[in-house]
Enzyme design. Structure first.
Site, PDB file in Angstrom:
ATOM      1  N   PHE A   1      20.491 102.623 -17.553  1.00 45.93           N
ATOM      2  CA  PHE A   1      21.060 103.056 -18.828  1.00 45.93           C
ATOM      3  C   PHE A   1      22.375 103.809 -18.549  1.00 45.93           C
ATOM      4  CE2 PHE A   1      20.862 105.932 -22.639  1.00 45.93           C
ATOM      5  CZ  PHE A   1      20.867 104.929 -23.597  1.00 45.93           C
TER       6      PHE A   1
ATOM      7  N   ASP B   1      13.262 107.241 -14.632  1.00 45.28           N
ATOM      8  CA  ASP B   1      13.431 107.419 -16.076  1.00 45.28           C
ATOM      9  C   ASP B   1      12.394 106.527 -16.764  1.00 45.28           C
ATOM     10  OD1 ASP B   1      14.218 107.326 -18.763  1.00 45.28           O
ATOM     11  OD2 ASP B   1      16.336 107.581 -18.274  1.00 45.28           O
TER      12      ASP B   1
ATOM     13  N   TYR C   1      10.966 109.703 -28.422  1.00 40.23           N
ATOM     14  CA  TYR C   1      11.197 109.125 -29.758  1.00 40.23           C
ATOM     15  C   TYR C   1      11.114 107.606 -29.781  1.00 40.23           C
ATOM     16  CZ  TYR C   1      15.945 109.117 -27.784  1.00 40.23           C
ATOM     17  OH  TYR C   1      17.030 108.962 -26.966  1.00 40.23           O
ATOM     18  N   LYS C   2      10.768 106.992 -28.645  1.00 44.65           N
ATOM     19  CA  LYS C   2      10.634 105.529 -28.609  1.00 44.65           C
ATOM     20  C   LYS C   2       9.165 105.172 -28.860  1.00 44.65           C
ATOM     21  CE  LYS C   2      14.913 105.172 -26.100  1.00 44.65           C
ATOM     22  NZ  LYS C   2      15.627 105.248 -24.839  1.00 44.65           N
TER      23      LYS C   2
ATOM     24  N   ARG D   1      17.560  92.281 -29.156  1.00 47.51           N
ATOM     25  CA  ARG D   1      16.405  92.881 -28.506  1.00 47.51           C
ATOM     26  C   ARG D   1      15.324  93.146 -29.540  1.00 47.51           C
ATOM     27  NH1 ARG D   1      17.221  98.625 -25.467  1.00 47.51           N
ATOM     28  NH2 ARG D   1      17.150  99.235 -27.635  1.00 47.51           N
TER      29      ARG D   1
HETATM   30  C1  LIG Z   1      16.832 106.094 -24.699  1.00 48.06           C
HETATM   31  C2  LIG Z   1      17.153 106.397 -23.284  1.00 48.06           C
HETATM   32  C3  LIG Z   1      17.732 107.618 -22.930  1.00 48.06           C
HETATM   33  C4  LIG Z   1      18.115 108.603 -23.992  1.00 48.06           C
HETATM   34  O1  LIG Z   1      18.605 109.773 -23.472  1.00 48.06           O
HETATM   35  P1  LIG Z   1      18.858 111.039 -24.409  1.00 48.06           P
HETATM   36  O2  LIG Z   1      19.552 111.975 -23.540  1.00 48.06           O
HETATM   37  O3  LIG Z   1      17.509 111.535 -24.847  1.00 48.06           O
HETATM   38  O4  LIG Z   1      19.683 110.591 -25.563  1.00 48.06           O
HETATM   39  C5  LIG Z   1      17.944 107.870 -21.586  1.00 48.06           C
HETATM   40  N1  LIG Z   1      17.622 106.973 -20.635  1.00 48.06           N
HETATM   41  C6  LIG Z   1      17.076 105.773 -20.960  1.00 48.06           C
HETATM   42  C7  LIG Z   1      16.723 104.816 -19.886  1.00 48.06           C
HETATM   43  C8  LIG Z   1      16.851 105.456 -22.289  1.00 48.06           C
HETATM   44  O5  LIG Z   1      16.318 104.280 -22.599  1.00 48.06           O
END
Ligand SMILES: *Cc1c(COP(=O)(O)O)cnc(C)c1O
Length: 424
Positions: free
Chosen positions: A128, A205, A230-231, A384
């Site tokens: 990400f 992560d 939040y996912k 997606r």
């Molecule tokens: C959604 C997501 C994030 C989000 O990070 P925030 O700092 O909470 O906005 C980080 N890493 C991955 C792999 C994600 O999918």
């Protein structure tokens, strides 16, 4: 498509679904919406609305500052322990704090300081962007190098390719367990053990994994992890994230953000910082109590449903989609951009098409089939679909495939322009 046997199959799978009862525990304001974005922002659990009015009206409104002692101060540990139970961690190894990006910063910085003078951080190009920005930033701060293992097909990475990148100079390996685009899922145990052989620490992560796939931090010997709530945990927009640090490492790693919530005996108000002697040393300042509270009902539901049943249904959902893709979509320019082997995927599926963006717009248009189907678009050509086993149904996937096919066979995408909203 008039494919009655596919529809019958969906109906049968829905009828036999042991998790079907969870759907009604979520708010579905508009029955014409089919929501496949639970991997970006999970739906609102009904229990959360009730809980939040209690937190504001009673805890904040009536009890005011007494609520800190009554329930607020340890909430981050309590919810952390619940999350620990779904990621195979022990009590006291997980805590709610900040957002995923900040947690990644704190833990990777702590790891790099501990690993001094090792020279490299290893990640991959499926990661990400926020994670890569942070890792690159830390590498720059320390005069280190960020090495990127490259995917050849932009979809998967063979665990063995890490062997060439790892050596005595590697301080940290930081990867996202389930890739945000392709849904490719690493063999966590294998990568972790390859990294440990050269003395590197490993930070995963879990944003796209937690609440969707089985995880076992203890069994796989993971050093550190971070993840969103939040996912698939359905904790709500901007709900704070969690972090995990293996017990044996907790007193050797130090947070780079030395705030009062991470200090020992914080209410003594010492003028010199001493880190707390447990997972709380990775806290920074006052937690967002209201959005933190919203995490708990979603986590309770995951515990209730059980991660292995969730995983079973997730695989069934995505296999049903792939089966329909093979016979209904493949010949119309759609390409599966997720691994075809379900064991190598998380709970979302990605497909590409030259007209992906306009197809996404058409999917959301009710005038075609009566449904607003919500996927997300990932540039340049990916669409997606997140399959959330607690509320998605097989029949929804049937409707999705039928619409994807109609949009292309009738060239309906030509009715939409290329203008993009900010959030896709
Ligand atoms: C959604 C997501 C994030 C989000 O990070 P925030 O700092 O909470 O906005 C980080 N890493 C991955 C792999 C994600 O999918």
């Amino acid at each position: 498509m008039g494919n009655n046997s596919s529809l019958d199959k969906a109906k049968k799978l829905d009828a036999e679904d042991p998790l079907a009862g969870f759907r009604k525990k979520f708010v579905h304001e508009d029955p014409s919406v089919i929501y496949f974005d639970g991997n970006s922002l999970g739906k609102l659990p009904k229990a959360t609305s009730e809980l939040l009015s209690n937190v504001t009206d009673k805890q904040w409104g009536k009890e005011l500052i007494d609520s800190w002692n009554k329930s607020w101060l340890n909430k981050n540990i309590e919810i952390g322990n619940k999350i620990a139970s779904i990621i195979g961690a022990k009590e006291g190894e997980v805590i709610i704090s900040d957002n995923t990006s900040i947690n990644l910063y704190k833990l990777s910085k702590a790891a790099i300081q501990f690993q001094h003078p090792r020279k490299t951080i290893v990640s991959d190009n499926l990661n990400f962007p926020s994670d890569l920005y942070i890792l690159q930033g830390i590498a720059d701060e320390h005069g280190m190098k960020l090495e990127m293992v490259a995917s050849r097909d932009e979809m998967t990475i063979d665990s063995e390719s890490f062997i060439d990148y790892l050596n005595q100079d590697t301080g940290l390996v930081s990867l996202t367990h389930v890739a945000f685009k392709s849904a490719f899922m690493y063999d966590m145990e294998k990568i972790t053990s390859i990294a440990h052989k050269v003395g590197a620490l490993v930070l995963w992560d879990l944003s796209h994994s937690v609440g969707a796939v089985p995880l076992d931090m203890s069994q796989t010997n993971v050093d550190m992890a971070v993840g969103c709530t939040y996912k698939y945990l359905n904790g709500g927009p901007g709900a704070p994230a969690f972090l995990y640090v293996r017990k044996e490492l907790q007193d050797t790693l130090f947070s780079p953000v030395k705030g009062w919530f991470g200090a020992a005996n914080m209410f003594d108000f010492n003028l010199r910082y001493q880190p707390e002697d447990d997972i709380r040393r990775f806290l920074t300042g006052t937690p967002p109590i209201i959005s933190q509270a919203a995490i708990e009902p979603g986590v309770d539901m995951i515990i209730d449903a059980g991660v292995s049943r969730i995983r079973n249904k997730s695989i069934q959902l995505s296999e049903y989609f792939v089966e329909l893709y093979e016979c209904e979509l493949k010949s119309f320019g759609y390409v599966l951009t997720s691994p075809s082997n379900a064991q190598l995927r998380g709970s979302h599926i990605s497909i590409s098409h030259n007209e992906a963006f306009r197809i996404t717009k058409a999917l959301m248009d009710r005038s075609i089939d009566g449904y607003k189907i919500v996927p997300d678009f990932r540039a340049p050509h990916n669409i997606r679909f997140g399959f959330a086993p607690l509320y998605n149904a097989f029949e929804e996937i049937y409707s999705l495939v039928e619409k994807l096919k109609t949009i292309v066979t009738k060239k309906l995408y030509e009715n939409y322009d290329d203008k993009k909203d900010v959030v896709t």
